[in-house]
Design a protein around this motif. Sequence first.
Motif, mmCIF file in Angstrom:
data_model
loop_
_atom_site.group_PDB
_atom_site.id
_atom_site.type_symbol
_atom_site.label_atom_id
_atom_site.label_comp_id
_atom_site.label_asym_id
_atom_site.label_seq_id
_atom_site.Cartn_x
_atom_site.Cartn_y
_atom_site.Cartn_z
ATOM 1 N N ASP A 156 0.810 -1.234 0.000
ATOM 2 C CA ASP A 156 0.000 0.000 0.000
ATOM 3 C C ASP A 156 0.832 1.269 0.000
ATOM 4 O OD1 ASP A 156 -2.189 -1.615 0.132
ATOM 5 O OD2 ASP A 156 -2.230 -1.613 2.346
ATOM 6 N N ILE A 157 2.111 1.139 0.203
ATOM 7 C CA ILE A 157 2.944 2.338 0.266
ATOM 8 C C ILE A 157 3.355 2.740 -1.146
ATOM 9 C CG2 ILE A 157 5.176 3.241 1.100
ATOM 10 C CD1 ILE A 157 3.000 2.971 3.269
ATOM 11 N N LYS A 158 2.836 3.890 -1.578
ATOM 12 C CA LYS A 158 3.079 4.325 -2.956
ATOM 13 C C LYS A 158 4.149 5.407 -3.056
ATOM 14 C CE LYS A 158 -0.060 1.560 -4.532
ATOM 15 N NZ LYS A 158 0.507 0.198 -4.656
ATOM 16 N N HIS A 159 4.336 6.112 -1.950
ATOM 17 C CA HIS A 159 5.315 7.198 -2.016
ATOM 18 C C HIS A 159 6.723 6.681 -1.775
ATOM 19 C CE1 HIS A 159 2.327 10.220 -2.366
ATOM 20 N NE2 HIS A 159 1.792 9.998 -1.170
ATOM 21 N N THR A 160 7.690 7.513 -2.085
ATOM 22 C CA THR A 160 9.082 7.226 -1.723
ATOM 23 C C THR A 160 9.531 8.346 -0.781
ATOM 24 O OG1 THR A 160 9.971 8.537 -3.512
ATOM 25 C CG2 THR A 160 9.557 6.195 -3.993
ATOM 26 N N PRO A 161 10.669 8.148 -0.122
ATOM 27 C CA PRO A 161 11.141 9.205 0.789
ATOM 28 C C PRO A 161 11.221 10.578 0.111
ATOM 29 C CG PRO A 161 12.379 7.224 1.169
ATOM 30 C CD PRO A 161 11.493 6.937 -0.011
ATOM 31 N N ASP A 162 11.540 10.609 -1.163
ATOM 32 C CA ASP A 162 11.653 11.914 -1.848
ATOM 33 C C ASP A 162 10.385 12.746 -1.706
ATOM 34 O OD1 ASP A 162 14.133 11.333 -2.637
ATOM 35 O OD2 ASP A 162 13.601 10.738 -4.695
ATOM 36 N N TYR A 163 9.257 12.038 -1.753
ATOM 37 C CA TYR A 163 7.973 12.731 -1.633
ATOM 38 C C TYR A 163 7.918 13.516 -0.321
ATOM 39 C CZ TYR A 163 2.986 13.311 -0.672
ATOM 40 O OH TYR A 163 1.769 13.823 -0.333
ATOM 41 N N TYR A 164 8.319 12.867 0.755
ATOM 42 C CA TYR A 164 8.239 13.541 2.064
ATOM 43 C C TYR A 164 9.341 14.591 2.234
ATOM 44 C CZ TYR A 164 4.678 10.138 3.162
ATOM 45 O OH TYR A 164 3.529 9.413 3.128
ATOM 46 N N GLU A 165 10.480 14.306 1.618
ATOM 47 C CA GLU A 165 11.558 15.313 1.678
ATOM 48 C C GLU A 165 11.076 16.621 1.072
ATOM 49 O OE1 GLU A 165 14.458 15.077 3.198
ATOM 50 O OE2 GLU A 165 14.080 12.979 3.749
ATOM 51 N N GLU A 166 10.275 16.478 0.027
ATOM 52 C CA GLU A 166 9.773 17.672 -0.648
ATOM 53 C C GLU A 166 8.592 18.299 0.104
ATOM 54 O OE1 GLU A 166 8.321 17.881 -4.977
ATOM 55 O OE2 GLU A 166 10.256 16.767 -4.953
ATOM 56 N N LYS A 167 7.768 17.422 0.643
ATOM 57 C CA LYS A 167 6.591 17.909 1.362
ATOM 58 C C LYS A 167 6.987 18.679 2.629
ATOM 59 C CE LYS A 167 2.225 16.438 3.335
ATOM 60 N NZ LYS A 167 1.377 15.336 3.753
ATOM 61 N N TYR A 168 8.059 18.218 3.264
ATOM 62 C CA TYR A 168 8.527 18.860 4.507
ATOM 63 C C TYR A 168 9.931 19.427 4.295
ATOM 64 C CZ TYR A 168 4.794 15.859 6.396
ATOM 65 O OH TYR A 168 3.601 15.222 6.637
ATOM 66 N N PRO A 169 10.025 20.494 3.541
ATOM 67 C CA PRO A 169 11.360 21.010 3.187
ATOM 68 C C PRO A 169 12.085 21.621 4.386
ATOM 69 C CG PRO A 169 9.670 22.560 2.530
ATOM 70 C CD PRO A 169 8.945 21.373 3.074
ATOM 71 N N GLN A 170 13.339 21.926 4.170
ATOM 72 C CA GLN A 170 14.086 22.666 5.190
ATOM 73 C C GLN A 170 13.276 23.887 5.580
ATOM 74 O OE1 GLN A 170 16.667 21.955 6.806
ATOM 75 N NE2 GLN A 170 17.355 20.180 5.629
ATOM 76 N N ARG A 171 13.333 24.242 6.838
ATOM 77 C CA ARG A 171 12.534 25.384 7.266
ATOM 78 C C ARG A 171 13.180 26.693 6.821
ATOM 79 N NH1 ARG A 171 8.881 24.492 11.726
ATOM 80 N NH2 ARG A 171 8.844 22.302 12.308
ATOM 81 N N ASP A 172 12.314 27.612 6.537
ATOM 82 C CA ASP A 172 12.786 28.910 6.092
ATOM 83 C C ASP A 172 12.992 29.791 7.324
ATOM 84 O OD1 ASP A 172 13.395 31.052 4.574
ATOM 85 O OD2 ASP A 172 11.314 31.510 4.005
ATOM 86 N N LEU A 173 14.156 29.666 7.921
ATOM 87 C CA LEU A 173 14.427 30.382 9.172
ATOM 88 C C LEU A 173 15.776 31.074 9.079
ATOM 89 C CD1 LEU A 173 13.390 27.648 11.783
ATOM 90 C CD2 LEU A 173 12.182 29.798 11.335
ATOM 91 N N PRO A 174 15.958 32.104 9.916
ATOM 92 C CA PRO A 174 17.271 32.770 9.896
ATOM 93 C C PRO A 174 18.397 31.800 10.282
ATOM 94 C CG PRO A 174 15.796 33.755 11.549
ATOM 95 C CD PRO A 174 15.022 32.703 10.855
ATOM 96 N N ASP A 175 19.580 32.140 9.883
ATOM 97 C CA ASP A 175 20.778 31.381 10.276
ATOM 98 C C ASP A 175 20.800 31.175 11.778
ATOM 99 O OD1 ASP A 175 22.098 30.844 8.066
ATOM 100 O OD2 ASP A 175 23.875 32.091 8.509
ATOM 101 N N LYS A 176 21.252 30.057 12.207
ATOM 102 C CA LYS A 176 21.408 29.790 13.649
ATOM 103 C C LYS A 176 20.093 29.664 14.410
ATOM 104 C CE LYS A 176 26.087 31.021 14.489
ATOM 105 N NZ LYS A 176 26.703 32.274 14.096
ATOM 106 N N ALA A 177 18.961 29.790 13.696
ATOM 107 C CA ALA A 177 17.684 29.604 14.406
ATOM 108 C C ALA A 177 17.558 28.128 14.762
ATOM 109 C CB ALA A 177 16.523 30.031 13.519
#
Length: 552
Positions: free
Chosen positions: A13-34
């Motif tokens: 039943d698992i259709k996605h691959t890790p890439d899907y989630y890597e994209e869905k939950y990207p690096q956060r857009d935060l200041p340096d050192k946050a």
Amino acid sequence: MTNEEFAELLFPDIKHTPDYYEEKYPQRDLPDKAEVTRIGPSPTGFIHLGNLYSAMAGERLAHRSGGVFYLRIEDTDNKRKVEGAVESVISSLDYFNIQFDEGAEVDRQAGKVNYGPFYQRQRAEIYQTYVKDLVKRGLAYPCFCSEEELNAIRNEQSEEKVNDIGYYGKYAKCRNLSMEEAAERIKNGEPYSMRLRSQGIPGNTFKFKDEIMGEVSLPENIMDVVILKSDGIPTYHFAHAVDDHLMRTTTVIRGCEWLPSVPIHVELFNVLGFRRPKYAHTAQLMKIEDGKKRKLSKRKDPELSLGYYRELGYHPEAVRVYLLTILNSNFEEWYQKNPGVPIEEFKFSLNKMGVSGILFDLQKLDDISSNIISAKDREEVYEYFLKWMKQYKPESVPVYFGDPDKMGRIMDLCMGVGQKRRRKDFINCSQMFDFLSYFFDDIFTPEYEFGKYENMTEIIAEFKNTYDPNDDNQTWFNKLKAVADKFGYASDMKAYKAEPDKYKGNVSHIAEIIRVAVTGRKNTPDLWTIMQILGNDSCMKRLDKASEFLGR
Ligand code: GLU
């Protein structure tokens, strides 16, 4: 059979691959050192002081750096779930003002991306996607061993006196099953869990830098730990790796009981190809008992539960200041040097945290608490006390607060409002409740603590005869002096000190007798003011009652 086919068989039943989630939950857009930190309570009980200690560290670290602090509910262990635990966690964080920006139950989202769901049981598909990928890469396998078989392995290891007890190497029976054999057993409906195929080498160690504990040397993990249980729900270890990666945690702050699991976590981050977060393991909270330090225990120490502070009515600010005092060794000095500056401005840092046995001292909390309350506006303390009383002593609200003006005057007196120095009589609401009880005739039940003085009944009678509620403080005191003179007590302290044997006592003893008679207490704020607040009738009745007691 290829790894791919095997993975398909295990997770159709698992259709996605890790890439899907890597994209869905990207690096956060935060200041340096946050910093991104979290609290991950399991709803298996109630969060306690230790959790709050770690949570506050996480909250401070995130918010001081312009980052995000979030709440994740680690509910993988459904059997131990306790009703209402999530609500209690949220209400505790709220009460102690540990603000989280994202997380369970509430509609909180820090930025554009929603990194939830924040309940682990709702993330089963995500974990399974990553396990499926590990199977494809030959790094995870199904294990069909029953509880009995696992026990037998452990017993065998104990008998052989091997160092490492667990599922690994030659003891890992299912590690070397062929995919065909495993497929056959799955088709037959045998239950199975999924295990990591550990790449660790026995005897190898690695260096690990903990943000609090410093550098430690740890053995490489060699265990084929369970990553998914037979119901498809992950173990803590696996969920931790996947979640803290996908929720983009930068520093994992958690109790030091997790330090021994770090080798497993490091291996999981490695095989999953995740960048590892920093780790900060917080030291155990201890107390001193009979001169010895010991861990705070849920069973023995009510002060470990957060309910304790709420029930006793400690002001949350006092608990926060106290927590910061034990969190960072340089906080106390900063706090003293910066009166009135919000504690949020203190530069909290992980490297100023204690590395072992943090001493938790209720006396210190009380000191902090009385300082904080005494510096507040009387109105705020009034409202705070009233709110607590409505919740914990509703039946006494009419007694204490029936006459708001009287309560206001009592508070002014006990806080020293308008005096040269504030008084520090109040510690918490429960203590205030007891402390103030003598002000109310309905509940006044004195346990007189009279000292051993001569002519006490006569002194009380004489004082009563001369008392006039219209006297000012000085006139009132002069009358006390007159009573002193009349009964052979010194009205002049100097004279008394020069020749104490000449007198039965001095005017302060007279005041003490009257104080005990009127309030039942040896120590109170200014007695003249107390009598003003009580009113003439009440004072007269109390004096009679005390005489009666003395005459018995
Ligand atoms: N659910 C874990 C616990 O309650 C949290 C540990 C962590 O913060 O990673 O102990």
